[in-house]
Enzyme design. Structure first.
Site, PDB file in Angstrom:
ATOM      1  N   GLY A  10      29.228  62.601  79.562  1.00 14.75           N
ATOM      2  CA  GLY A  10      28.020  63.216  80.120  1.00 14.75           C
ATOM      3  C   GLY A  10      26.878  63.162  79.115  1.00 14.75           C
ATOM      4  O   GLY A  10      27.023  62.646  78.007  1.00 14.75           O
ATOM      5  N   ALA A  64      31.359  69.663  83.139  1.00 16.58           N
ATOM      6  CA  ALA A  64      30.935  70.626  84.160  1.00 16.58           C
ATOM      7  C   ALA A  64      30.647  69.891  85.453  1.00 16.58           C
ATOM      8  O   ALA A  64      30.496  68.670  85.465  1.00 16.58           O
ATOM      9  CB  ALA A  64      29.666  71.363  83.708  1.00 16.58           C
ATOM     10  N   TYR A  65      30.584  70.663  86.519  1.00 16.29           N
ATOM     11  CA  TYR A  65      30.054  70.173  87.805  1.00 16.29           C
ATOM     12  C   TYR A  65      28.577  70.513  87.762  1.00 16.29           C
ATOM     13  O   TYR A  65      28.202  71.687  87.796  1.00 16.29           O
ATOM     14  CB  TYR A  65      30.765  70.881  88.957  1.00 16.29           C
ATOM     15  CG  TYR A  65      30.313  70.442  90.335  1.00 16.29           C
ATOM     16  CD1 TYR A  65      31.089  69.586  91.101  1.00 16.29           C
ATOM     17  CD2 TYR A  65      29.101  70.889  90.871  1.00 16.29           C
ATOM     18  CE1 TYR A  65      30.674  69.175  92.370  1.00 16.29           C
ATOM     19  CE2 TYR A  65      28.680  70.486  92.135  1.00 16.29           C
ATOM     20  CZ  TYR A  65      29.475  69.631  92.870  1.00 16.29           C
ATOM     21  OH  TYR A  65      29.061  69.224  94.121  1.00 16.29           O
ATOM     22  N   THR A  66      27.698  69.512  87.634  1.00 14.44           N
ATOM     23  CA  THR A  66      26.280  69.786  87.341  1.00 14.44           C
ATOM     24  C   THR A  66      25.327  69.443  88.495  1.00 14.44           C
ATOM     25  O   THR A  66      24.118  69.486  88.316  1.00 14.44           O
ATOM     26  CB  THR A  66      25.836  69.002  86.080  1.00 14.44           C
ATOM     27  OG1 THR A  66      26.131  67.620  86.278  1.00 14.44           O
ATOM     28  CG2 THR A  66      26.519  69.510  84.842  1.00 14.44           C
ATOM     29  N   THR A 105      24.200  78.114  81.348  1.00 15.56           N
ATOM     30  CA  THR A 105      22.899  77.711  81.894  1.00 15.56           C
ATOM     31  C   THR A 105      21.927  78.869  82.079  1.00 15.56           C
ATOM     32  O   THR A 105      22.350  80.019  82.268  1.00 15.56           O
ATOM     33  CB  THR A 105      23.135  77.030  83.262  1.00 15.56           C
ATOM     34  OG1 THR A 105      21.890  76.810  83.911  1.00 15.56           O
ATOM     35  CG2 THR A 105      23.981  77.890  84.182  1.00 15.56           C
ATOM     36  N   ASP A 106      20.638  78.531  82.072  1.00 16.15           N
ATOM     37  CA  ASP A 106      19.588  79.501  82.426  1.00 16.15           C
ATOM     38  C   ASP A 106      19.706  79.912  83.902  1.00 16.15           C
ATOM     39  O   ASP A 106      19.161  80.933  84.296  1.00 16.15           O
ATOM     40  CB  ASP A 106      18.203  78.888  82.178  1.00 16.15           C
ATOM     41  CG  ASP A 106      17.974  77.585  82.946  1.00 16.15           C
ATOM     42  OD1 ASP A 106      18.957  76.842  83.157  1.00 16.15           O
ATOM     43  OD2 ASP A 106      16.825  77.311  83.336  1.00 16.15           O
ATOM     44  N   TYR A 129      25.586  76.969  92.037  1.00 19.53           N
ATOM     45  CA  TYR A 129      25.840  76.443  90.690  1.00 19.53           C
ATOM     46  C   TYR A 129      25.787  77.579  89.659  1.00 19.53           C
ATOM     47  O   TYR A 129      26.692  77.725  88.823  1.00 19.53           O
ATOM     48  CB  TYR A 129      24.800  75.368  90.361  1.00 19.53           C
ATOM     49  CG  TYR A 129      24.768  74.919  88.929  1.00 19.53           C
ATOM     50  CD1 TYR A 129      25.764  74.088  88.410  1.00 19.53           C
ATOM     51  CD2 TYR A 129      23.734  75.315  88.068  1.00 19.53           C
ATOM     52  CE1 TYR A 129      25.730  73.675  87.084  1.00 19.53           C
ATOM     53  CE2 TYR A 129      23.697  74.906  86.750  1.00 19.53           C
ATOM     54  CZ  TYR A 129      24.689  74.082  86.259  1.00 19.53           C
ATOM     55  OH  TYR A 129      24.656  73.682  84.940  1.00 19.53           O
ATOM     56  N   TRP A 154      17.352  72.824  81.586  1.00 20.24           N
ATOM     57  CA  TRP A 154      16.601  71.580  81.834  1.00 20.24           C
ATOM     58  C   TRP A 154      17.017  70.465  80.853  1.00 20.24           C
ATOM     59  O   TRP A 154      16.174  69.831  80.217  1.00 20.24           O
ATOM     60  CB  TRP A 154      15.104  71.826  81.719  1.00 20.24           C
ATOM     61  CG  TRP A 154      14.507  72.827  82.661  1.00 20.24           C
ATOM     62  CD1 TRP A 154      15.143  73.808  83.355  1.00 20.24           C
ATOM     63  CD2 TRP A 154      13.118  72.945  83.001  1.00 20.24           C
ATOM     64  NE1 TRP A 154      14.246  74.533  84.106  1.00 20.24           N
ATOM     65  CE2 TRP A 154      12.991  74.025  83.905  1.00 20.24           C
ATOM     66  CE3 TRP A 154      11.951  72.276  82.630  1.00 20.24           C
ATOM     67  CZ2 TRP A 154      11.765  74.426  84.437  1.00 20.24           C
ATOM     68  CZ3 TRP A 154      10.729  72.671  83.150  1.00 20.24           C
ATOM     69  CH2 TRP A 154      10.650  73.731  84.052  1.00 20.24           C
TER      70      TRP A 154
HETATM   71  N1  LIG Z   1      21.931  69.087  83.168  1.00 19.05           N
HETATM   72  C1  LIG Z   1      21.212  70.201  83.040  1.00 19.05           C
HETATM   73  O1  LIG Z   1      20.009  70.237  83.334  1.00 19.05           O
HETATM   74  C2  LIG Z   1      21.852  71.451  82.510  1.00 19.05           C
HETATM   75  C3  LIG Z   1      21.079  72.611  82.437  1.00 19.05           C
HETATM   76  C4  LIG Z   1      21.678  73.768  81.932  1.00 19.05           C
HETATM   77  C5  LIG Z   1      22.991  73.750  81.530  1.00 19.05           C
HETATM   78  N2  LIG Z   1      23.713  72.601  81.647  1.00 19.05           N
HETATM   79  C6  LIG Z   1      25.116  72.633  81.206  1.00 19.05           C
HETATM   80  O2  LIG Z   1      25.217  71.808  80.071  1.00 19.05           O
HETATM   81  C7  LIG Z   1      26.520  71.217  80.024  1.00 19.05           C
HETATM   82  C8  LIG Z   1      26.403  69.723  79.833  1.00 19.05           C
HETATM   83  O3  LIG Z   1      25.682  69.209  80.956  1.00 19.05           O
HETATM   84  P1  LIG Z   1      25.386  67.651  81.127  1.00 19.05           P
HETATM   85  O4  LIG Z   1      24.058  67.549  81.796  1.00 19.05           O
HETATM   86  O5  LIG Z   1      25.674  66.939  79.859  1.00 19.05           O
HETATM   87  O6  LIG Z   1      26.487  67.282  82.227  1.00 19.05           O
HETATM   88  P2  LIG Z   1      26.818  65.844  82.829  1.00 19.05           P
HETATM   89  O7  LIG Z   1      25.924  64.809  82.266  1.00 19.05           O
HETATM   90  O8  LIG Z   1      26.914  66.027  84.314  1.00 19.05           O
HETATM   91  O9  LIG Z   1      28.268  65.576  82.227  1.00 19.05           O
HETATM   92  C9  LIG Z   1      29.383  66.321  82.616  1.00 19.05           C
HETATM   93  C10 LIG Z   1      30.592  65.486  82.339  1.00 19.05           C
HETATM   94  O10 LIG Z   1      31.740  66.240  82.731  1.00 19.05           O
HETATM   95  C11 LIG Z   1      32.584  65.382  83.470  1.00 19.05           C
HETATM   96  N3  LIG Z   1      33.469  66.154  84.327  1.00 19.05           N
HETATM   97  C12 LIG Z   1      33.231  66.660  85.563  1.00 19.05           C
HETATM   98  N4  LIG Z   1      34.331  67.266  86.039  1.00 19.05           N
HETATM   99  C13 LIG Z   1      35.282  67.154  85.069  1.00 19.05           C
HETATM  100  C14 LIG Z   1      36.635  67.566  84.973  1.00 19.05           C
HETATM  101  N5  LIG Z   1      37.253  68.219  85.965  1.00 19.05           N
HETATM  102  N6  LIG Z   1      37.319  67.282  83.835  1.00 19.05           N
HETATM  103  C15 LIG Z   1      36.721  66.596  82.838  1.00 19.05           C
HETATM  104  N7  LIG Z   1      35.444  66.169  82.867  1.00 19.05           N
HETATM  105  C16 LIG Z   1      34.733  66.442  83.988  1.00 19.05           C
HETATM  106  C17 LIG Z   1      31.630  64.517  84.238  1.00 19.05           C
HETATM  107  O11 LIG Z   1      32.304  63.392  84.755  1.00 19.05           O
HETATM  108  P3  LIG Z   1      31.729  62.743  86.125  1.00 19.05           P
HETATM  109  O12 LIG Z   1      30.358  62.268  85.827  1.00 19.05           O
HETATM  110  O13 LIG Z   1      32.728  61.653  86.375  1.00 19.05           O
HETATM  111  O14 LIG Z   1      31.760  63.844  87.144  1.00 19.05           O
HETATM  112  C18 LIG Z   1      30.616  64.184  83.161  1.00 19.05           C
HETATM  113  O15 LIG Z   1      31.027  63.101  82.355  1.00 19.05           O
HETATM  114  C19 LIG Z   1      27.224  71.660  81.302  1.00 19.05           C
HETATM  115  O16 LIG Z   1      28.012  72.780  81.036  1.00 19.05           O
HETATM  116  C20 LIG Z   1      26.086  72.064  82.215  1.00 19.05           C
HETATM  117  O17 LIG Z   1      26.483  73.021  83.175  1.00 19.05           O
HETATM  118  C21 LIG Z   1      23.180  71.457  82.113  1.00 19.05           C
END
Ligand SMILES: NC(=O)c1ccc[n+]([C@@H]2O[C@H](COP(=O)([O-])OP(=O)(O)OC[C@H]3O[C@@H](n4cnc5c(N)ncnc54)[C@H](OP(=O)(O)O)[C@@H]3O)[C@@H](O)[C@H]2O)c1
Length: 288
Positions: A10, A64-66, A105-106, A129, A154
């Site tokens: 991710g 995470a499921y994002t 997350t926020d 979410y 974000w």
């Molecule tokens: N993105 C945002 O804007 C944001 C904002 C606030 C907080 N966050 C938090 O920050 C963290 C990192 O986010 P990110 O944006 O880097 O997420 P991301 O790019 O969506 O990456 C998440 C990774 O987790 C994998 N994954 C999903 N289900 C899984 C499972 N059951 N077992 C193992 N791996 C799994 C995904 O694989 P697949 O792609 O194959 O599903 C992906 O490689 C998360 O906790 C997210 O909730 C994100």
């Protein structure tokens, strides 16, 4: 130390992989699907988690499921990954005597405030979410493991699916776009958050457990962020402001989700870069 990183493919996981490459510690990178340098680990599979984390000193959960809109229709799937799985990781961390570093997350906040949220503010998510992420925090806190939870906002990077890459493409392709100006928050360059996680590990600050806010500094709307992306990339798209009502989405978003970073700055002695400076560094390919 042995450090297990989940979700290594991710945005954040990728950044941790890059920034930890010179470390003397042993990093084991995992994700749903195996790839070069990344082992398979489904964090919802408790047996697999236990076996992978045996002997670990730190577990960094970037998985995470994002899909914020997707979670509205698939809340039970999101709950499994964002709430049950962190509980499994927490239990495994407790058994291994490891520290769990988890990302939240926020969106645990309702966004009805108008001053930055500190770590003690009352969570009250407005979408599925956010609810699943809040349940993940609770499962970790209830487990009895040593943990650090980092609430970020974000998140963007040069890989994956994110607002920066979408705006990069749209402002190159279209003469004009509209972007919402009535949601206020702060972008977070994934490399800055990854740097913080690595800084804590490399400096052995593993006893400073608790919940922390981390985004870049400053405040903006999605419209401001899009304008800055367009400008810094030298694109000539006309970026116009609009209201959230004009583009209804399945998930409601908090209107105001600025995070107060005083605690993390004080505790870990880190500077938090302004979002504009960090965006410029990403565009300048500073992290390649
Ligand atoms: N993105 C945002 O804007 C944001 C904002 C606030 C907080 N966050 C938090 O920050 C963290 C990192 O986010 P990110 O944006 O880097 O997420 P991301 O790019 O969506 O990456 C998440 C990774 O987790 C994998 N994954 C999903 N289900 C899984 C499972 N059951 N077992 C193992 N791996 C799994 C995904 O694989 P697949 O792609 O194959 O599903 C992906 O490689 C998360 O906790 C997210 O909730 C994100």
């Amino acid at each position: 130390m042995k450090i297990i990183v989940t979700g290594a493919m991710g945005q954040l996981g990728h950044a941790v992989r890059k920034l930890s490459s010179g470390s003397d510690h042993t990093f084991v990178f995992t994700d749903m699907n195996e790839s070069e340098g990344v082992s398979r680990l489904d964090i919802t599979d408790s047996e697999a988690v236990k076996s992978m984390t045996d002997g670990a000193d730190v577990i960094v959960n970037c998985a995470a499921y994002t899909d914020v809109n997707g979670a509205e229709a698939n809340e039970s799937v999101a709950m499994k990954v964002n709430a049950e799985a962190p509980g499994i990781l927490a239990e495994a961390a407790r058994e291994a005597g490891a520290l769990l570093m988890h990302i939240s997350t926020d969106y645990v906040f309702d966004g009805k405030g108008n001053v930055p949220y500190d770590e003690d503010a009352q969570p009250s998510p407005v979408n599925a979410y956010g609810r699943t992420k809040l349940e993940g925090e609770k499962a970790i806190a209830a487990s009895g493991c040593r943990y650090m939870i980092f609430r970020t906002s974000w998140l963007y990077s040069d890989v994956g699916k994110n607002f920066y890459l979408t705006m990069n493409r749209l402002t190159a392709e279209k003469p004009e776009i509209k972007v919402v100006m009535d949601q206020t928050g702060t972008p977070t360059n994934a490399y800055d958050l990854a740097f913080l996680l690595c800084h804590i590990i490399e400096n052995g600050m593993l006893d400073k457990t608790g919940i922390y806010n981390y985004s870049n500094d400053g405040v903006c709307s999605w419209y401001d962020f899009a304008r800055e992306i367009n400008y810094m990339l030298g694109h000539t798209c006309r970026v116009e402001p609009c209201m959230t009502d004009e583009f209804p989405t399945p998930a409601q978003r908090p209107q105001y989700s600025v995070l107060d970073k005083s605690k993390i700055k004080r505790t870990f002695g880190v500077d938090v870069p302004h979002w504009r400076e960090s965006l410029q560094l990403l565009i300048d390919e500073h992290y390649n």
